[in-house]
Design a protein around this motif. Sequence first.
Motif, short mmCIF file in Angstrom:
data_model
loop_
_atom_site.label_atom_id
_atom_site.label_comp_id
_atom_site.label_asym_id
_atom_site.label_seq_id
_atom_site.Cartn_x
_atom_site.Cartn_y
_atom_site.Cartn_z
N ALA A 1 -14.27 9.47 14.40
CA ALA A 1 -15.25 8.63 15.09
C ALA A 1 -14.57 7.53 15.90
O ALA A 1 -15.09 7.09 16.93
CB ALA A 1 -16.19 8.03 14.06
N ASP A 2 -13.42 7.08 15.46
CA ASP A 2 -12.77 5.95 16.12
C ASP A 2 -11.62 6.43 16.98
O ASP A 2 -10.62 6.97 16.48
CB ASP A 2 -12.26 4.97 15.04
CG ASP A 2 -11.82 3.66 15.65
OD1 ASP A 2 -11.78 3.55 16.90
OD2 ASP A 2 -11.52 2.73 14.89
N HIS A 3 -11.75 6.24 18.27
CA HIS A 3 -10.70 6.68 19.18
C HIS A 3 -9.67 5.61 19.47
O HIS A 3 -8.65 5.88 20.09
CB HIS A 3 -11.32 7.15 20.51
CG HIS A 3 -12.19 8.35 20.34
ND1 HIS A 3 -12.87 8.90 21.39
CD2 HIS A 3 -12.50 9.09 19.27
CE1 HIS A 3 -13.57 9.95 20.95
NE2 HIS A 3 -13.37 10.07 19.67
N THR A 4 -9.96 4.39 19.09
CA THR A 4 -9.08 3.31 19.53
C THR A 4 -7.79 3.22 18.71
O THR A 4 -6.84 2.58 19.11
CB THR A 4 -9.79 1.95 19.43
OG1 THR A 4 -10.24 1.78 18.07
CG2 THR A 4 -10.97 1.90 20.35
N LYS A 5 -7.80 3.85 17.54
CA LYS A 5 -6.59 3.74 16.70
C LYS A 5 -6.44 5.01 15.89
O LYS A 5 -7.31 5.86 15.85
CB LYS A 5 -6.71 2.53 15.79
CG LYS A 5 -7.99 2.50 14.96
CD LYS A 5 -8.03 1.30 14.07
CE LYS A 5 -9.05 0.27 14.49
NZ LYS A 5 -10.40 0.70 14.74
N TRP A 6 -5.30 5.07 15.25
CA TRP A 6 -5.04 6.16 14.32
C TRP A 6 -5.07 5.58 12.92
O TRP A 6 -4.32 4.66 12.62
CB TRP A 6 -3.67 6.78 14.61
CG TRP A 6 -3.23 7.79 13.59
CD1 TRP A 6 -2.61 7.53 12.41
CD2 TRP A 6 -3.40 9.19 13.65
NE1 TRP A 6 -2.36 8.69 11.73
CE2 TRP A 6 -2.85 9.73 12.49
CE3 TRP A 6 -3.98 10.06 14.60
CZ2 TRP A 6 -2.86 11.10 12.23
CZ3 TRP A 6 -3.97 11.42 14.33
CH2 TRP A 6 -3.41 11.93 13.15
N VAL A 7 -5.94 6.10 12.08
CA VAL A 7 -6.08 5.56 10.73
C VAL A 7 -5.36 6.48 9.75
O VAL A 7 -5.53 7.70 9.82
CB VAL A 7 -7.57 5.43 10.35
CG1 VAL A 7 -7.72 5.01 8.91
CG2 VAL A 7 -8.25 4.45 11.27
N GLY A 8 -4.59 5.89 8.86
CA GLY A 8 -3.96 6.70 7.82
C GLY A 8 -2.52 7.07 8.17
O GLY A 8 -1.92 6.54 9.10
N ASP B 1 0.82 -1.19 0.00
CA ASP B 1 0.00 0.00 0.00
C ASP B 1 0.87 1.26 0.00
O ASP B 1 1.85 1.34 0.74
CB ASP B 1 -0.90 -0.03 1.26
CG ASP B 1 -1.95 1.04 1.22
OD1 ASP B 1 -2.53 1.33 2.28
OD2 ASP B 1 -2.18 1.60 0.13
N GLU B 2 0.47 2.25 -0.78
CA GLU B 2 1.28 3.46 -0.90
C GLU B 2 1.26 4.27 0.38
O GLU B 2 2.29 4.73 0.88
CB GLU B 2 0.74 4.28 -2.08
CG GLU B 2 1.51 5.57 -2.32
CD GLU B 2 0.55 6.71 -2.65
OE1 GLU B 2 -0.47 6.44 -3.30
OE2 GLU B 2 0.84 7.86 -2.25
N ASN B 3 0.05 4.42 0.94
CA ASN B 3 -0.10 5.15 2.20
C ASN B 3 0.73 4.52 3.31
O ASN B 3 1.34 5.20 4.13
CB ASN B 3 -1.57 5.13 2.65
CG ASN B 3 -2.26 6.41 2.24
OD1 ASN B 3 -1.61 7.41 1.96
ND2 ASN B 3 -3.58 6.37 2.22
N CYS B 4 0.70 3.19 3.28
CA CYS B 4 1.44 2.43 4.29
C CYS B 4 2.93 2.71 4.19
O CYS B 4 3.61 2.89 5.19
CB CYS B 4 1.17 0.95 4.05
SG CYS B 4 1.41 0.01 5.51
N LEU B 5 3.42 2.78 2.93
CA LEU B 5 4.85 3.04 2.75
C LEU B 5 5.22 4.41 3.25
O LEU B 5 6.27 4.60 3.87
CB LEU B 5 5.21 2.89 1.27
CG LEU B 5 5.28 1.46 0.76
CD1 LEU B 5 5.49 1.46 -0.74
CD2 LEU B 5 6.39 0.69 1.44
N LEU B 6 4.35 5.38 3.00
CA LEU B 6 4.64 6.73 3.48
C LEU B 6 4.69 6.75 5.00
O LEU B 6 5.57 7.35 5.62
CB LEU B 6 3.58 7.70 2.96
CG LEU B 6 3.59 7.95 1.45
CD1 LEU B 6 2.35 8.72 1.03
CD2 LEU B 6 4.83 8.74 1.05
N LEU B 7 3.70 6.07 5.59
CA LEU B 7 3.68 6.03 7.06
C LEU B 7 4.92 5.33 7.59
O LEU B 7 5.53 5.78 8.56
CB LEU B 7 2.41 5.29 7.52
CG LEU B 7 2.32 5.06 9.03
CD1 LEU B 7 2.18 6.38 9.76
CD2 LEU B 7 1.14 4.16 9.38
N ASP B 8 5.30 4.24 6.93
CA ASP B 8 6.48 3.50 7.37
C ASP B 8 7.73 4.35 7.31
O ASP B 8 8.60 4.28 8.18
CB ASP B 8 6.69 2.28 6.48
CG ASP B 8 5.72 1.17 6.80
OD1 ASP B 8 5.68 0.17 6.08
OD2 ASP B 8 4.99 1.34 7.80
#
Lengths: 180, 486
Positions: free
Chosen positions: A128-135, A64-71
């Motif tokens: 809406a979701d507090h349990t994790k950080w998305v993106g 995933d491209e987003n994943c690579l950026l985050l990594d």
Amino acid sequence: MKPPKKKFESFPFCLGLLKRQIRDHREKMESVLLPTLTKKEEIDRIINNTIDKVLVLRFGRTSDENCLLLDDILEKSARDVSKFATVALVDVDSDQVQVYVNYFDITLFPSTVFFFNAHHMKLDSGTADHTKWVGKFHEKQDFIDVVEVIFRGAMKGKMIVHCPLPPERIPKFQLLYKDV
Amino acid sequence: MATLEDSFLADLDDLSDNEAELDESDGDDAKKDEEDIDMDMADLETLNYDDLDSVSKLQKSQRYLDIMHKVEEALGKESDGTEKGIVLEDDPEYKLIVDCNQLSVDIENEIAIVHNFIRDKYRLKFQELESLVNHPIDYARVVKKIGNETDLTLVDLEGLLPSAIIMVVSVTALTTKGSPLPEDVLQKTLEACDRALDLDSARKKVLDFVESKMGSIAPNLSAIVGSAVAAKLMGTAGGLSALAKMPACNVQVLGHKRKNLAGFSSATSQLRVGYLEQTEIFQSTPPALKSRAGRILAAKSTLAARVDATRGDPSGTNGKALREEIRKKIEKWQEPPPARQPKPLPVPDSEPKKRRGGRRLRKMKERYAVTDMRKLANRMAFGTPEESSLGDGLGEGYGMLGQAGSNRLRISTVPSKLKINPTIAKKLKERNYAGGATTSGLTSSLAFTPVQGIELCNPQQALGLGSGTQSTYFSESGTFSKLKKI
């Protein structure tokens, strides 16, 4: 015949300078890769063994491209944050890991979950979701800020902390409930 | 009496006899001294001497001839196997080497003298050459080549000098003031050049001989510093065992020439190294590390000399190992320091905040300090009820402010350092300038106090509080909003 300039008189001295340049460049290039976890035992072990440090688990896949950026951001800031946080990557395509994927209800990738002393830390970032950080994170500094806030909150005994980032830096997503 | 006089006379005779004897025995020494003195005088007077032989005597001396003969003999034949039984000092070859050392130094001095001679003679022909070509042997060769020639294009100096110097020499020759030498002077000069070249070749032979033997006499030492320097060190120390007995700090300065500063500054670094300066290792280290290199060279070469003195390692492997060690150490010194890794961030809240003090902080704190007014308002007099903003004990209490019992009629109007909100400041200003056409009818500048009766000047007004009678409901600056004519 003019005598050579005093500073760079001898060849060994120049060689020493050149060696230094090469070594500096090489050391900047190399970075210790973040551990990638594929088994449930590994995840359990790392959660239990990280004491008094924030544990950042990134759930995603390397395609995933987003994943690579985050990594990329995680790798760069892992050393800076190393005194109060540990970063690890979880490959979501592995079978054993699906238990955790279902437990944390991770549907969008990449997702980052924070732990402190085997306790799941929640982050209120306006989504809406507090349990994790998305993106992904916009910048290295954003990630460091979030980790610091989680650390401070956890040291004070809080279970949920408020995200310090401005809303434009927080990736937006929509939660579907039973495909509605 | 006569016997006494006679005895005195006899004593006197004895004395004179003794003197005569002394004279005779000293004669030889004196002659030698005279010779030496003559030699020195000759050095001083070389300028005036025409004859080369009176200037340079070494080649004719017996000692020189003896040693050269032995050297050539020894160079000719191969050395037979080392006889380990004999103590080093007794070995005839060793004695020869010590003599050779001394001789090479003498030859060097001799070459310098001959060089002076040639220079003085050739000055009439080509004065600038002596400053262009410094080295005595090169000078001698060039002089021999040029001879009495005026046109330097006909002379080929290739191989004798570097090409840049050849160019400079030929250009200078065009503008030189000199004139060709007379025949006999030229002859003498050329003879002197030959002499210098002979001496140089002799010296080379001697050094070669010593170097070749050094490998068998002191293999470890020559493995580290090279045979030439090893030979010099041995010569100066006075033997291999003497060298071995010396502490390393002494070996470091063997052969150190005390430079006469002659008015020059002593701020320039003068390294404490002697013959070790000429070693290959020392020459190839960068100047910043030269002092450290000198020290380590001296230390390791002393160790090697000690090994050699006791003939512990005839093959020289020890020396090679020490040389390798020195090389590695010098390389390690030249390594750049490790690159600085960026420091990880500190744990949040782990370091307590450092509170700073100082004048600036004090000035800042003054702006939020408790004012005198507030202090008075916080205090209450015993037994007297305090006045309050809304009257009757309601509202904010004023404490000791404006009390009749207080010494001051007014609280001193020191300009307050309090930072007042601009909107509040505007309101206060409004209140202060409320006197005028638009004053509300309910304001008064008189105060009615229970103890003092009427006070002509309302102390509370000065504070900006107004008397308690002022109404907050009715605006002091506003007017009726609606006027209806009845």
